[in-house]
Design a protein around this motif. Sequence first.
Motif: not given
Length: 298
Positions: A174, A180-183, A188, A257, A259, A262
């Motif tokens: 986390r 911090q990114q949505q996907d 990345d 967590t 994500r 993409r």
Amino acid sequence: MHQIEFKDLAIFIRVAESGNFHEAAEFVHLSQPALSRRMQRLEAILGTPLFERTTRKTWLTPAGREFLPKARRMLEDFELSVLGIKEMATHQKGKVTIACIPTAAFYFLPGVIREFNQLYPGIRIKILDVSANEGLECVIRGDADFGINMAIAQYPEVSFTHLLDDPFVVCIRRDHPLAQQQDIGWSDMEPHKLITVSKDSGNRTLLDSALVESHVRLNGFYEVQHLSTSLGLVEMGLGIAVIPQLAMPSNDSSMLTCRPLRGAPIKRVIGVVRRTHTSITPAADLFINILLEKWSKP
């Protein structure tokens, strides 16, 4: 060598108890000559006379007296075995063995098992939580009644019934910068250490294929045998992992967590695997019906 027929055992016991061939013949609905021939056949198989007879009376020889309790036990065992099969056929007793990939076992099975146990409390359930390849082999060999597995290469020995599509996600802490990114895209992930499962895993095969298609090279730094181990390493802050969403812990208090990926997504297709040319047991068929009713989407 001729085999002893269970009907002959029943006739022998009836003659021994009544001491009368005529009465025994009427009871089993045979003519007296036919009954006599059956007893002569039984004596020939055993190699010894079982009865001594006069025109008015029949009694057991010493060999007949010794054989009588054995005949009763043999007949009782046979009747009990038939009763067991009937109980299994009517779903009162038996066992269902399921070969299930570990990440799917917790997701699919508890609710189905609970409902199945309420309906058929006498049927035991055995779960083989094994890898996709091992699970497939268990089904093909007959070590499991059926499997819950990934849709891997087609095998003529098994059929596949779809349950759901399980997308791959990026598992991170986390407090990881990527959180911090949505996907998260492949580029990345390039600066970060990647935790992967071994190359003989079906999940690893899907990941490697997606990397090749996307022309991406990631920093595969750690390799483990089980997805649960990769989660532990991510939680310790040693890297990130690309895993099926079902493998993510459902505990909100976890440090982990995920994500979405993409770009070109990866997914594994999960379903029920059954042998193609072998009939399934009634108990296993009932379990599959409940499983499909609960999870299969039109």
